[in-house]
Scaffold this active site. Structure first.
Site, PDB file in Angstrom:
ATOM      1  N   ARG A   1       0.839  -1.205   0.000  1.00 55.69           N
ATOM      2  CA  ARG A   1       0.000   0.000   0.000  1.00 55.69           C
ATOM      3  C   ARG A   1       0.869   1.247   0.000  1.00 55.69           C
ATOM      4  O   ARG A   1       1.674   1.440   0.909  1.00 55.69           O
ATOM      5  CB  ARG A   1      -0.916  -0.002   1.215  1.00 55.69           C
ATOM      6  CG  ARG A   1      -1.845  -1.207   1.143  1.00 55.69           C
ATOM      7  CD  ARG A   1      -2.823  -1.246   2.269  1.00 55.69           C
ATOM      8  NE  ARG A   1      -3.693  -2.405   2.063  1.00 55.69           N
ATOM      9  CZ  ARG A   1      -4.888  -2.544   2.580  1.00 55.69           C
ATOM     10  NH1 ARG A   1      -5.387  -1.597   3.350  1.00 55.69           N
ATOM     11  NH2 ARG A   1      -5.610  -3.614   2.336  1.00 55.69           N
TER      12      ARG A   1
ATOM     13  N   GLU B   1       0.950   4.168   1.120  1.00 56.54           N
ATOM     14  CA  GLU B   1       0.304   5.038   2.099  1.00 56.54           C
ATOM     15  C   GLU B   1       0.961   6.410   2.051  1.00 56.54           C
ATOM     16  O   GLU B   1       2.173   6.525   2.168  1.00 56.54           O
ATOM     17  CB  GLU B   1       0.440   4.463   3.516  1.00 56.54           C
ATOM     18  CG  GLU B   1      -0.148   3.078   3.719  1.00 56.54           C
ATOM     19  CD  GLU B   1      -1.664   3.093   3.878  1.00 56.54           C
ATOM     20  OE1 GLU B   1      -2.256   4.179   3.806  1.00 56.54           O
ATOM     21  OE2 GLU B   1      -2.240   2.000   4.054  1.00 56.54           O
TER      22      GLU B   1
ATOM     23  N   ARG C   1       1.366   3.274  12.601  1.00 57.90           N
ATOM     24  CA  ARG C   1       0.675   2.005  12.373  1.00 57.90           C
ATOM     25  C   ARG C   1       0.489   1.659  10.899  1.00 57.90           C
ATOM     26  O   ARG C   1      -0.237   0.724  10.560  1.00 57.90           O
ATOM     27  CB  ARG C   1      -0.667   1.997  13.110  1.00 57.90           C
ATOM     28  CG  ARG C   1      -1.649   3.026  12.612  1.00 57.90           C
ATOM     29  CD  ARG C   1      -2.901   3.059  13.483  1.00 57.90           C
ATOM     30  NE  ARG C   1      -3.971   3.762  12.801  1.00 57.90           N
ATOM     31  CZ  ARG C   1      -3.998   5.069  12.592  1.00 57.90           C
ATOM     32  NH1 ARG C   1      -3.010   5.833  13.013  1.00 57.90           N
ATOM     33  NH2 ARG C   1      -5.008   5.626  11.951  1.00 57.90           N
ATOM     34  N   HIS C   2       1.125   2.438  10.009  1.00 61.14           N
ATOM     35  CA  HIS C   2       1.033   2.141   8.575  1.00 61.14           C
ATOM     36  C   HIS C   2       2.424   1.874   7.989  1.00 61.14           C
ATOM     37  O   HIS C   2       3.355   2.627   8.236  1.00 61.14           O
ATOM     38  CB  HIS C   2       0.414   3.319   7.803  1.00 61.14           C
ATOM     39  CG  HIS C   2      -1.043   3.495   8.058  1.00 61.14           C
ATOM     40  ND1 HIS C   2      -1.527   4.380   8.991  1.00 61.14           N
ATOM     41  CD2 HIS C   2      -2.129   2.891   7.496  1.00 61.14           C
ATOM     42  CE1 HIS C   2      -2.858   4.316   8.996  1.00 61.14           C
ATOM     43  NE2 HIS C   2      -3.248   3.418   8.120  1.00 61.14           N
TER      44      HIS C   2
ATOM     45  N   GLU D   1      -7.196  -0.172  14.617  1.00 56.14           N
ATOM     46  CA  GLU D   1      -7.921  -1.159  13.814  1.00 56.14           C
ATOM     47  C   GLU D   1      -7.016  -2.350  13.526  1.00 56.14           C
ATOM     48  O   GLU D   1      -5.905  -2.190  13.040  1.00 56.14           O
ATOM     49  CB  GLU D   1      -8.362  -0.503  12.497  1.00 56.14           C
ATOM     50  CG  GLU D   1      -9.068  -1.479  11.574  1.00 56.14           C
ATOM     51  CD  GLU D   1      -9.330  -0.908  10.174  1.00 56.14           C
ATOM     52  OE1 GLU D   1      -9.670   0.289  10.053  1.00 56.14           O
ATOM     53  OE2 GLU D   1      -9.182  -1.687   9.208  1.00 56.14           O
TER      54      GLU D   1
ATOM     55  N   SER E   1     -10.676  -5.737   9.183  1.00 57.36           N
ATOM     56  CA  SER E   1     -11.958  -5.319   8.623  1.00 57.36           C
ATOM     57  C   SER E   1     -12.600  -6.535   7.974  1.00 57.36           C
ATOM     58  O   SER E   1     -11.908  -7.327   7.330  1.00 57.36           O
ATOM     59  CB  SER E   1     -11.777  -4.258   7.536  1.00 57.36           C
ATOM     60  OG  SER E   1     -11.479  -3.010   8.101  1.00 57.36           O
TER      61      SER E   1
ATOM     62  N   ARG F   1      -0.391  -5.352  13.104  1.00 54.09           N
ATOM     63  CA  ARG F   1      -1.267  -4.633  14.042  1.00 54.09           C
ATOM     64  C   ARG F   1      -1.606  -5.542  15.228  1.00 54.09           C
ATOM     65  O   ARG F   1      -1.625  -5.113  16.377  1.00 54.09           O
ATOM     66  CB  ARG F   1      -2.556  -4.213  13.341  1.00 54.09           C
ATOM     67  CG  ARG F   1      -2.361  -3.220  12.200  1.00 54.09           C
ATOM     68  CD  ARG F   1      -2.445  -1.789  12.655  1.00 54.09           C
ATOM     69  NE  ARG F   1      -2.290  -0.865  11.555  1.00 54.09           N
ATOM     70  CZ  ARG F   1      -3.293  -0.288  10.904  1.00 54.09           C
ATOM     71  NH1 ARG F   1      -4.541  -0.551  11.253  1.00 54.09           N
ATOM     72  NH2 ARG F   1      -3.045   0.548   9.917  1.00 54.09           N
TER      73      ARG F   1
HETATM   74  P1  ATP Z   1      -6.482   1.859   8.274  1.00 54.80           P
HETATM   75  O1  ATP Z   1      -7.854   2.500   8.358  1.00 54.80           O
HETATM   76  O2  ATP Z   1      -5.899   1.539   9.593  1.00 54.80           O
HETATM   77  O3  ATP Z   1      -5.555   2.587   7.351  1.00 54.80           O
HETATM   78  P2  ATP Z   1      -7.680   0.148   6.328  1.00 54.80           P
HETATM   79  O4  ATP Z   1      -9.104   0.123   6.781  1.00 54.80           O
HETATM   80  O5  ATP Z   1      -7.293   1.027   5.205  1.00 54.80           O
HETATM   81  O6  ATP Z   1      -6.721   0.432   7.584  1.00 54.80           O
HETATM   82  P3  ATP Z   1      -8.047  -2.527   5.358  1.00 54.80           P
HETATM   83  O7  ATP Z   1      -8.068  -2.360   3.909  1.00 54.80           O
HETATM   84  O8  ATP Z   1      -9.305  -2.708   6.107  1.00 54.80           O
HETATM   85  O9  ATP Z   1      -7.184  -1.324   6.003  1.00 54.80           O
HETATM   86  O10 ATP Z   1      -6.993  -3.711   5.655  1.00 54.80           O
HETATM   87  C1  ATP Z   1      -7.207  -4.741   6.589  1.00 54.80           C
HETATM   88  C2  ATP Z   1      -6.221  -4.652   7.727  1.00 54.80           C
HETATM   89  O11 ATP Z   1      -4.882  -4.570   7.257  1.00 54.80           O
HETATM   90  C3  ATP Z   1      -6.374  -3.396   8.581  1.00 54.80           C
HETATM   91  O12 ATP Z   1      -7.385  -3.576   9.528  1.00 54.80           O
HETATM   92  C4  ATP Z   1      -5.011  -3.293   9.218  1.00 54.80           C
HETATM   93  O13 ATP Z   1      -4.874  -4.196  10.290  1.00 54.80           O
HETATM   94  C5  ATP Z   1      -4.095  -3.766   8.131  1.00 54.80           C
HETATM   95  N1  ATP Z   1      -3.512  -2.656   7.368  1.00 54.80           N
HETATM   96  C6  ATP Z   1      -4.057  -1.997   6.348  1.00 54.80           C
HETATM   97  N2  ATP Z   1      -3.230  -1.069   5.850  1.00 54.80           N
HETATM   98  C7  ATP Z   1      -2.099  -1.144   6.585  1.00 54.80           C
HETATM   99  C8  ATP Z   1      -0.842  -0.480   6.543  1.00 54.80           C
HETATM  100  N3  ATP Z   1      -0.564   0.439   5.642  1.00 54.80           N
HETATM  101  N4  ATP Z   1       0.097  -0.833   7.440  1.00 54.80           N
HETATM  102  C9  ATP Z   1      -0.171  -1.790   8.359  1.00 54.80           C
HETATM  103  N5  ATP Z   1      -1.309  -2.472   8.439  1.00 54.80           N
HETATM  104  C10 ATP Z   1      -2.287  -2.164   7.562  1.00 54.80           C
HETATM  105 MG    MG Z   2     -10.293  -1.375   7.339  1.00 55.59          MG
END
Ligand code: ATP
Ligand code: MG
Length: 432
Positions: free
Chosen positions: A214, A216, A222-223, A355, A358, A406
Protein backbone atom coordinates in the site's frame (compact mmCIF):
# COMPACT_ATOMS: atom_id res chain seq x y z
CA UNK A 1 29.42 -29.46 11.17
CA UNK A 2 32.48 -31.28 12.37
CA UNK A 3 31.89 -30.23 15.98
CA UNK A 4 28.60 -31.58 17.30
CA UNK A 5 26.62 -29.59 19.84
CA UNK A 6 25.51 -31.72 22.77
CA UNK A 7 23.24 -29.19 24.49
CA UNK A 8 21.48 -25.90 23.96
CA UNK A 9 22.05 -23.12 26.49
CA UNK A 10 18.60 -23.66 27.98
CA UNK A 11 19.43 -27.32 28.57
CA UNK A 12 22.31 -26.45 30.90
CA UNK A 13 20.45 -27.00 34.17
CA UNK A 14 21.33 -28.35 37.64
CA UNK A 15 19.97 -31.73 36.47
CA UNK A 16 23.03 -32.33 34.31
CA UNK A 17 25.63 -31.12 36.79
CA UNK A 18 28.94 -32.87 36.22
CA UNK A 19 28.27 -33.60 32.53
CA UNK A 20 30.70 -32.75 29.75
CA UNK A 21 28.97 -30.51 27.20
CA UNK A 22 29.74 -28.98 23.82
CA UNK A 23 28.05 -25.69 23.02
CA UNK A 24 27.76 -23.63 19.83
CA UNK A 25 26.72 -19.99 19.66
CA UNK A 26 27.66 -16.34 19.82
CA UNK A 27 29.71 -14.55 22.43
CA UNK A 28 27.03 -12.33 23.94
CA UNK A 29 29.07 -10.72 26.70
CA UNK A 30 32.47 -11.02 28.29
CA UNK A 31 33.64 -9.97 31.75
CA UNK A 32 37.12 -10.12 33.21
CA UNK A 33 37.44 -10.50 36.96
CA UNK A 34 41.19 -10.83 37.41
CA UNK A 35 41.76 -14.53 37.64
CA UNK A 36 38.31 -15.41 36.27
CA UNK A 37 36.83 -14.80 32.82
CA UNK A 38 33.06 -14.95 32.45
CA UNK A 39 31.46 -15.37 29.07
CA UNK A 40 27.80 -15.39 28.20
CA UNK A 41 27.19 -17.66 25.26
CA UNK A 42 23.98 -17.14 23.30
CA UNK A 43 22.18 -19.62 21.10
CA UNK A 44 18.62 -19.92 19.85
CA UNK A 45 17.45 -21.10 23.25
CA UNK A 46 18.95 -18.27 25.31
CA UNK A 47 22.08 -17.53 27.34
CA UNK A 48 24.41 -19.61 29.46
CA UNK A 49 27.30 -18.55 31.66
CA UNK A 50 30.73 -19.95 30.86
CA UNK A 51 33.75 -19.52 33.14
CA UNK A 52 37.47 -19.93 32.78
CA UNK A 53 39.89 -19.89 35.71
CA UNK A 54 43.40 -18.56 35.04
CA UNK A 55 44.92 -21.01 37.49
CA UNK A 56 43.53 -24.10 35.82
CA UNK A 57 43.19 -22.98 32.19
CA UNK A 58 45.80 -23.80 29.55
CA UNK A 59 47.70 -20.58 28.65
CA UNK A 60 46.52 -20.69 25.02
CA UNK A 61 42.89 -21.03 26.17
CA UNK A 62 43.34 -18.06 28.50
CA UNK A 63 44.81 -16.03 25.60
CA UNK A 64 42.06 -17.08 23.19
CA UNK A 65 39.44 -15.88 25.64
CA UNK A 66 41.05 -12.47 26.03
CA UNK A 67 41.12 -11.70 22.29
CA UNK A 68 37.67 -12.95 21.25
CA UNK A 69 35.29 -10.11 20.42
CA UNK A 70 31.60 -10.05 21.21
CA UNK A 71 29.32 -11.62 18.56
CA UNK A 72 32.07 -13.98 17.42
CA UNK A 73 30.80 -17.48 16.73
CA UNK A 74 32.28 -20.09 19.04
CA UNK A 75 32.34 -23.76 19.80
CA UNK A 76 33.35 -24.61 23.32
CA UNK A 77 33.48 -27.58 25.63
CA UNK A 78 33.44 -27.87 29.40
CA UNK A 79 31.85 -29.32 32.49
CA UNK A 80 28.58 -28.22 34.09
CA UNK A 81 29.02 -27.03 37.66
CA UNK A 82 26.56 -25.55 40.08
CA UNK A 83 26.93 -21.83 40.66
CA UNK A 84 24.31 -20.09 42.80
CA UNK A 85 25.21 -16.66 41.32
CA UNK A 86 24.81 -17.78 37.69
CA UNK A 87 21.48 -16.96 35.98
CA UNK A 88 20.55 -20.63 35.63
CA UNK A 89 22.11 -21.75 38.91
CA UNK A 90 24.76 -23.55 36.87
CA UNK A 91 27.67 -22.58 34.66
CA UNK A 92 30.01 -24.31 32.27
CA UNK A 93 33.65 -24.52 33.37
CA UNK A 94 35.31 -24.19 30.02
CA UNK A 95 37.99 -26.67 28.90
CA UNK A 96 38.44 -25.62 25.30
CA UNK A 97 37.26 -22.88 22.96
CA UNK A 98 37.32 -22.89 19.18
CA UNK A 99 36.43 -19.58 17.51
CA UNK A 100 34.53 -20.50 14.33
CA UNK A 101 34.43 -16.97 12.95
CA UNK A 102 35.35 -13.68 14.54
CA UNK A 103 33.15 -10.59 14.69
CA UNK A 104 33.94 -6.92 14.58
CA UNK A 105 32.73 -4.93 17.56
CA UNK A 106 28.93 -4.85 17.16
CA UNK A 107 27.64 -1.46 15.91
CA UNK A 108 24.79 -1.39 18.43
CA UNK A 109 24.59 -2.65 21.98
CA UNK A 110 23.03 -6.09 22.05
CA UNK A 111 23.24 -6.58 25.78
CA UNK A 112 20.65 -3.85 26.17
CA UNK A 113 22.12 -1.49 28.74
CA UNK A 114 22.02 1.46 26.36
CA UNK A 115 19.50 1.09 23.62
CA UNK A 116 20.10 2.79 20.27
CA UNK A 117 17.24 4.75 18.71
CA UNK A 118 14.86 2.81 16.49
CA UNK A 119 16.23 4.18 13.20
CA UNK A 120 19.78 3.09 14.06
CA UNK A 121 18.51 -0.26 15.27
CA UNK A 122 16.67 -0.77 11.99
CA UNK A 123 19.79 0.20 10.01
CA UNK A 124 21.51 -2.70 11.80
CA UNK A 125 18.39 -4.84 12.04
CA UNK A 126 20.05 -8.25 11.81
CA UNK A 127 22.23 -7.35 14.77
CA UNK A 128 19.27 -5.73 16.56
CA UNK A 129 17.29 -8.96 16.15
CA UNK A 130 19.80 -10.66 18.45
CA UNK A 131 18.55 -8.51 21.35
CA UNK A 132 16.15 -10.08 23.79
CA UNK A 133 13.24 -7.73 23.08
CA UNK A 134 13.02 -8.18 19.30
CA UNK A 135 13.63 -11.90 19.88
CA UNK A 136 10.61 -11.94 22.17
CA UNK A 137 8.47 -10.01 19.68
CA UNK A 138 9.18 -12.36 16.78
CA UNK A 139 8.75 -15.45 18.93
CA UNK A 140 5.31 -14.09 19.79
CA UNK A 141 4.70 -13.60 16.07
CA UNK A 142 5.59 -17.22 15.49
CA UNK A 143 3.10 -18.37 18.13
CA UNK A 144 0.48 -16.15 16.50
CA UNK A 145 0.97 -17.40 12.93
CA UNK A 146 1.12 -21.03 13.99
CA UNK A 147 -2.04 -20.57 16.11
CA UNK A 148 -3.81 -18.93 13.15
CA UNK A 149 -2.86 -21.76 10.82
CA UNK A 150 -3.86 -24.54 13.17
CA UNK A 151 -7.13 -22.83 14.15
CA UNK A 152 -8.12 -22.31 10.52
CA UNK A 153 -7.10 -25.84 9.46
CA UNK A 154 -9.22 -27.19 12.32
CA UNK A 155 -12.15 -25.17 10.99
CA UNK A 156 -11.91 -26.57 7.46
CA UNK A 157 -10.01 -23.70 5.79
CA UNK A 158 -7.27 -24.40 3.29
CA UNK A 159 -4.26 -22.16 2.81
CA UNK A 160 -3.98 -20.52 -0.61
CA UNK A 161 -1.48 -18.24 -2.31
CA UNK A 162 -2.81 -15.63 -4.69
CA UNK A 163 -0.78 -13.51 -7.14
CA UNK A 164 0.84 -10.31 -5.94
CA UNK A 165 1.43 -8.89 -9.41
CA UNK A 166 -1.94 -7.88 -10.74
CA UNK A 167 -3.38 -6.03 -13.71
CA UNK A 168 -6.06 -3.92 -12.01
CA UNK A 169 -6.77 -2.34 -8.69
CA UNK A 170 -8.68 -4.27 -6.02
CA UNK A 171 -10.90 -1.49 -4.77
CA UNK A 172 -10.15 1.46 -6.99
CA UNK A 173 -6.96 3.12 -8.06
CA UNK A 174 -5.72 4.66 -4.82
CA UNK A 175 -2.54 3.67 -3.01
CA UNK A 176 -1.17 1.14 -5.49
CA UNK A 177 2.45 0.66 -6.47
CA UNK A 178 2.97 0.17 -10.19
CA UNK A 179 5.63 -2.12 -11.62
CA UNK A 180 7.01 -2.70 -15.08
CA UNK A 181 5.71 -6.06 -16.24
CA UNK A 182 7.56 -6.86 -19.48
CA UNK A 183 6.11 -4.35 -21.96
CA UNK A 184 3.25 -3.08 -19.86
CA UNK A 185 2.31 -1.65 -16.52
CA UNK A 186 1.09 -3.84 -13.65
CA UNK A 187 0.50 -3.29 -9.93
CA UNK A 188 1.47 -4.80 -6.61
CA UNK A 189 -1.58 -6.27 -4.93
CA UNK A 190 -3.01 -4.27 -2.02
CA UNK A 191 -5.21 -7.18 -0.91
CA UNK A 192 -6.18 -10.70 -2.05
CA UNK A 193 -9.83 -9.64 -1.64
CA UNK A 194 -11.16 -10.49 -5.08
CA UNK A 195 -9.24 -13.76 -5.39
CA UNK A 196 -10.24 -15.05 -1.97
CA UNK A 197 -13.89 -14.22 -2.63
CA UNK A 198 -13.83 -16.04 -5.97
CA UNK A 199 -12.02 -19.00 -4.38
CA UNK A 200 -14.94 -19.61 -2.01
CA UNK A 201 -16.81 -20.88 -5.07
CA UNK A 202 -14.18 -23.61 -5.49
CA UNK A 203 -13.05 -24.46 -1.93
CA UNK A 204 -15.68 -22.82 0.33
CA UNK A 205 -13.14 -21.94 3.04
CA UNK A 206 -9.79 -20.38 2.21
CA UNK A 207 -7.14 -18.32 3.93
CA UNK A 208 -3.89 -16.68 3.01
CA UNK A 209 -1.07 -15.26 5.08
CA UNK A 210 0.80 -13.13 2.62
CA UNK A 211 2.12 -9.72 1.60
CA UNK A 212 0.04 -6.70 0.62
CA UNK A 213 1.43 -3.43 -0.69
CA UNK A 214 0.00 0.00 0.00
CA UNK A 215 1.42 3.32 -1.10
CA UNK A 216 0.30 5.04 2.10
CA UNK A 217 0.70 8.79 1.92
CA UNK A 218 0.36 9.25 5.66
CA UNK A 219 3.40 8.65 7.82
CA UNK A 220 2.00 7.07 10.99
CA UNK A 221 3.11 4.63 13.68
CA UNK A 222 0.68 2.00 12.37
CA UNK A 223 1.03 2.14 8.57
CA UNK A 224 3.73 0.56 6.41
CA UNK A 225 3.98 0.17 2.64
CA UNK A 226 4.47 -3.60 2.77
CA UNK A 227 2.43 -5.62 5.23
CA UNK A 228 1.57 -9.21 5.98
CA UNK A 229 -2.16 -9.76 5.87
CA UNK A 230 -4.14 -12.65 7.24
CA UNK A 231 -7.05 -13.01 4.82
CA UNK A 232 -9.91 -15.37 5.57
CA UNK A 233 -13.01 -16.04 3.50
CA UNK A 234 -15.77 -18.62 3.94
CA UNK A 235 -18.78 -19.68 1.88
CA UNK A 236 -22.19 -19.92 3.57
CA UNK A 237 -21.10 -17.53 6.30
CA UNK A 238 -22.22 -14.00 7.15
CA UNK A 239 -20.48 -11.30 9.15
CA UNK A 240 -21.79 -12.63 12.46
CA UNK A 241 -20.35 -16.05 11.69
CA UNK A 242 -17.04 -14.45 10.78
CA UNK A 243 -16.94 -12.38 13.98
CA UNK A 244 -17.58 -15.64 15.86
CA UNK A 245 -14.66 -17.16 13.97
CA UNK A 246 -12.45 -14.20 14.96
CA UNK A 247 -13.54 -14.62 18.60
CA UNK A 248 -12.31 -18.20 18.43
CA UNK A 249 -9.14 -17.21 16.62
CA UNK A 250 -8.17 -14.48 19.10
CA UNK A 251 -9.00 -16.83 21.98
CA UNK A 252 -6.72 -19.52 20.56
CA UNK A 253 -3.90 -17.03 19.96
CA UNK A 254 -4.13 -15.62 23.48
CA UNK A 255 -4.26 -19.11 25.01
CA UNK A 256 -1.19 -20.22 23.09
CA UNK A 257 0.72 -17.03 23.93
CA UNK A 258 -0.12 -17.42 27.62
CA UNK A 259 0.92 -21.08 27.52
CA UNK A 260 4.06 -20.91 25.39
CA UNK A 261 5.48 -17.42 25.77
CA UNK A 262 5.77 -16.64 29.49
CA UNK A 263 9.46 -15.73 29.00
CA UNK A 264 8.73 -13.48 26.03
CA UNK A 265 5.89 -11.68 27.82
CA UNK A 266 8.25 -11.12 30.73
CA UNK A 267 10.99 -9.79 28.44
CA UNK A 268 8.44 -7.29 27.10
CA UNK A 269 7.16 -6.36 30.56
CA UNK A 270 3.73 -7.81 29.74
CA UNK A 271 1.31 -9.75 31.92
CA UNK A 272 -0.51 -12.85 30.75
CA UNK A 273 -3.75 -11.96 28.99
CA UNK A 274 -7.12 -12.35 30.67
CA UNK A 275 -9.82 -11.67 28.10
CA UNK A 276 -13.52 -12.45 28.20
CA UNK A 277 -15.17 -13.96 25.15
CA UNK A 278 -17.18 -13.30 23.07
CA UNK A 279 -15.56 -9.93 22.45
CA UNK A 280 -17.83 -6.89 22.90
CA UNK A 281 -19.66 -5.68 19.78
CA UNK A 282 -20.81 -2.09 19.34
CA UNK A 283 -22.54 -0.66 16.30
CA UNK A 284 -21.30 2.34 14.35
CA UNK A 285 -24.45 4.24 15.37
CA UNK A 286 -23.75 3.49 19.03
CA UNK A 287 -20.22 4.79 18.52
CA UNK A 288 -21.48 8.06 17.04
CA UNK A 289 -23.93 8.48 19.97
CA UNK A 290 -20.97 8.13 22.35
CA UNK A 291 -19.06 10.71 20.28
CA UNK A 292 -22.10 13.03 20.34
CA UNK A 293 -22.24 12.73 24.14
CA UNK A 294 -18.55 13.51 24.37
CA UNK A 295 -18.96 16.46 22.02
CA UNK A 296 -16.51 15.00 19.49
CA UNK A 297 -17.21 15.85 15.86
CA UNK A 298 -16.94 13.27 13.09
CA UNK A 299 -17.70 12.97 9.40
CA UNK A 300 -21.39 12.02 9.09
CA UNK A 301 -21.69 8.56 7.50
CA UNK A 302 -17.93 8.48 7.20
CA UNK A 303 -14.96 6.47 8.41
CA UNK A 304 -13.86 7.09 12.01
CA UNK A 305 -10.61 9.02 12.34
CA UNK A 306 -7.86 8.80 14.93
CA UNK A 307 -9.33 11.50 17.19
CA UNK A 308 -12.73 9.79 17.22
CA UNK A 309 -11.28 6.34 17.86
CA UNK A 310 -9.02 7.62 20.64
CA UNK A 311 -12.05 9.18 22.34
CA UNK A 312 -13.98 5.93 21.93
CA UNK A 313 -11.13 3.87 23.38
CA UNK A 314 -11.51 5.78 26.66
CA UNK A 315 -14.74 3.76 27.00
CA UNK A 316 -13.69 0.53 25.29
CA UNK A 317 -10.41 -1.14 26.18
CA UNK A 318 -8.78 -4.19 24.63
CA UNK A 319 -10.37 -6.12 21.77
CA UNK A 320 -13.86 -5.24 20.51
CA UNK A 321 -15.84 -5.02 17.28
CA UNK A 322 -17.45 -1.97 15.65
CA UNK A 323 -20.26 -3.28 13.44
CA UNK A 324 -22.89 -2.14 10.92
CA UNK A 325 -20.91 0.60 9.22
CA UNK A 326 -22.45 3.08 6.78
CA UNK A 327 -22.59 1.37 3.38
CA UNK A 328 -21.13 4.51 1.86
CA UNK A 329 -18.00 4.27 3.98
CA UNK A 330 -17.19 0.67 3.06
CA UNK A 331 -15.93 -0.99 -0.12
CA UNK A 332 -18.38 -1.89 -2.91
CA UNK A 333 -18.46 -5.59 -2.06
CA UNK A 334 -19.88 -5.17 1.48
CA UNK A 335 -23.48 -6.39 1.74
CA UNK A 336 -26.08 -3.73 2.68
CA UNK A 337 -28.37 -4.74 5.57
CA UNK A 338 -31.83 -5.80 4.29
CA UNK A 339 -34.40 -3.09 5.02
CA UNK A 340 -31.64 -0.73 6.23
CA UNK A 341 -29.58 -0.31 3.09
CA UNK A 342 -27.57 2.67 4.32
CA UNK A 343 -25.86 0.31 6.80
CA UNK A 344 -23.93 -2.79 5.78
CA UNK A 345 -23.06 -6.15 7.29
CA UNK A 346 -19.52 -5.13 8.12
CA UNK A 347 -17.19 -4.80 11.09
CA UNK A 348 -13.78 -3.70 12.24
CA UNK A 349 -11.96 -5.61 14.94
CA UNK A 350 -10.31 -3.04 17.20
CA UNK A 351 -7.70 -3.06 19.95
CA UNK A 352 -8.13 0.16 21.86
CA UNK A 353 -8.09 2.81 19.15
CA UNK A 354 -6.16 0.70 16.63
CA UNK A 355 -7.92 -1.16 13.81
CA UNK A 356 -6.75 -4.75 13.55
CA UNK A 357 -9.10 -6.19 10.94
CA UNK A 358 -11.96 -5.32 8.62
CA UNK A 359 -14.59 -7.79 7.53
CA UNK A 360 -18.04 -8.12 6.01
CA UNK A 361 -20.68 -10.25 4.43
CA UNK A 362 -19.96 -9.88 0.70
CA UNK A 363 -22.37 -9.33 -2.13
CA UNK A 364 -22.62 -12.51 -4.21
CA UNK A 365 -25.13 -11.25 -6.81
CA UNK A 366 -23.52 -9.83 -9.92
CA UNK A 367 -26.13 -7.19 -10.71
CA UNK A 368 -26.13 -5.79 -7.16
CA UNK A 369 -22.34 -5.77 -7.24
CA UNK A 370 -22.34 -3.77 -10.50
CA UNK A 371 -24.78 -1.25 -9.05
CA UNK A 372 -22.63 -0.86 -5.94
CA UNK A 373 -19.48 -0.39 -8.03
CA UNK A 374 -21.15 2.38 -10.00
CA UNK A 375 -22.44 4.12 -6.89
CA UNK A 376 -18.88 4.05 -5.45
CA UNK A 377 -17.64 5.73 -8.63
CA UNK A 378 -15.96 2.61 -10.02
CA UNK A 379 -16.27 1.34 -13.58
CA UNK A 380 -17.56 -2.27 -13.59
CA UNK A 381 -15.72 -2.84 -16.91
CA UNK A 382 -12.45 -2.56 -15.00
CA UNK A 383 -13.54 -5.62 -12.97
CA UNK A 384 -14.49 -7.84 -15.92
CA UNK A 385 -12.27 -10.74 -14.87
CA UNK A 386 -13.67 -10.67 -11.35
CA UNK A 387 -17.33 -10.25 -12.33
CA UNK A 388 -17.11 -13.22 -14.68
CA UNK A 389 -16.92 -15.64 -11.73
CA UNK A 390 -20.27 -14.38 -10.42
CA UNK A 391 -22.08 -15.98 -13.34
CA UNK A 392 -21.19 -19.49 -12.21
CA UNK A 393 -22.59 -20.10 -8.74
CA UNK A 394 -20.91 -17.69 -6.37
CA UNK A 395 -22.05 -18.80 -2.89
CA UNK A 396 -23.06 -16.40 -0.09
CA UNK A 397 -19.79 -15.65 1.65
CA UNK A 398 -18.07 -13.48 4.24
CA UNK A 399 -14.57 -12.88 5.48
CA UNK A 400 -12.00 -10.52 6.90
CA UNK A 401 -8.51 -9.14 6.41
CA UNK A 402 -6.36 -8.89 9.53
CA UNK A 403 -3.08 -6.97 9.68
CA UNK A 404 -0.58 -9.35 11.29
CA UNK A 405 1.66 -6.52 12.52
CA UNK A 406 -1.27 -4.63 14.04
CA UNK A 407 -2.18 -7.76 16.02
CA UNK A 408 1.44 -8.20 17.07
CA UNK A 409 1.48 -4.57 18.28
CA UNK A 410 -1.51 -5.41 20.48
CA UNK A 411 0.05 -8.60 21.84
CA UNK A 412 3.55 -7.20 22.37
CA UNK A 413 2.42 -3.80 23.64
CA UNK A 414 4.47 -1.87 21.07
CA UNK A 415 3.05 1.37 19.74
CA UNK A 416 5.24 1.67 16.64
CA UNK A 417 4.60 -0.88 13.89
CA UNK A 418 8.28 -0.64 12.87
CA UNK A 419 9.19 -2.48 16.09
CA UNK A 420 7.12 -5.53 15.15
CA UNK A 421 8.04 -5.92 11.48
CA UNK A 422 11.47 -7.39 10.83
CA UNK A 423 12.29 -5.25 7.82
CA UNK A 424 9.77 -2.41 7.71
CA UNK A 425 9.08 -0.53 4.49
CA UNK A 426 7.80 3.01 4.63
CA UNK A 427 8.13 6.16 2.54
CA UNK A 428 11.69 6.69 3.73
CA UNK A 429 12.96 3.19 4.30
CA UNK A 430 13.75 0.67 1.57
CA UNK A 431 16.70 -0.99 3.34
CA UNK A 432 17.85 -3.29 4.82
P1 ATP B 1 -6.48 1.86 8.27
O1 ATP B 1 -7.85 2.50 8.36
O2 ATP B 1 -5.90 1.54 9.59
O3 ATP B 1 -5.55 2.59 7.35
P2 ATP B 1 -7.68 0.15 6.33
O4 ATP B 1 -9.10 0.12 6.78
O5 ATP B 1 -7.29 1.03 5.21
O6 ATP B 1 -6.72 0.43 7.58
P3 ATP B 1 -8.05 -2.53 5.36
O7 ATP B 1 -8.07 -2.36 3.91
O8 ATP B 1 -9.30 -2.71 6.11
O9 ATP B 1 -7.18 -1.32 6.00
O10 ATP B 1 -6.99 -3.71 5.65
C1 ATP B 1 -7.21 -4.74 6.59
C2 ATP B 1 -6.22 -4.65 7.73
O11 ATP B 1 -4.88 -4.57 7.26
C3 ATP B 1 -6.37 -3.40 8.58
O12 ATP B 1 -7.39 -3.58 9.53
C4 ATP B 1 -5.01 -3.29 9.22
O13 ATP B 1 -4.87 -4.20 10.29
C5 ATP B 1 -4.09 -3.77 8.13
N1 ATP B 1 -3.51 -2.66 7.37
C6 ATP B 1 -4.06 -2.00 6.35
N2 ATP B 1 -3.23 -1.07 5.85
C7 ATP B 1 -2.10 -1.14 6.58
C8 ATP B 1 -0.84 -0.48 6.54
N3 ATP B 1 -0.56 0.44 5.64
N4 ATP B 1 0.10 -0.83 7.44
C9 ATP B 1 -0.17 -1.79 8.36
N5 ATP B 1 -1.31 -2.47 8.44
C10 ATP B 1 -2.29 -2.16 7.56
MG1 MG C 1 -10.29 -1.37 7.34
Amino acid sequence: MEIKRTHLAAEITPKIEGSEVVLLGWLHEKRDLGGLRFLLLRDRSGLVQVVANKKTAQPDLWEALSSIKRESVLALGGVVKSSPQAPRGVEVRVKWVKPLISSEDPPIDIVGKTQADLDTRLDYRIIDLRRSEPQAIFKLQNTITSAIRSFLYDNGFIEVFTPKIISTATEGGASLFSVFYYDRLAYLSQSPQLYKEALTSAFERVFEIGPAFRAEESDTLRHLSEITMVDVEGAFMDYNDVMGLLDGLIKKIIMNVNQNNADELKALGRDKFTINFPLPRITYDQVTSILDEKGISYEKEGDLGTVELKALSEELKGFYFITDWPTKARPFYAMPIKGKEDRCESFDLMYGWIELASGATRINDESILRTRMTSQGLNPDAFKTHLKWFKYGMPPHAGFGLGLARLLMAVSGKDNIREVVMFPRDKRRLEP
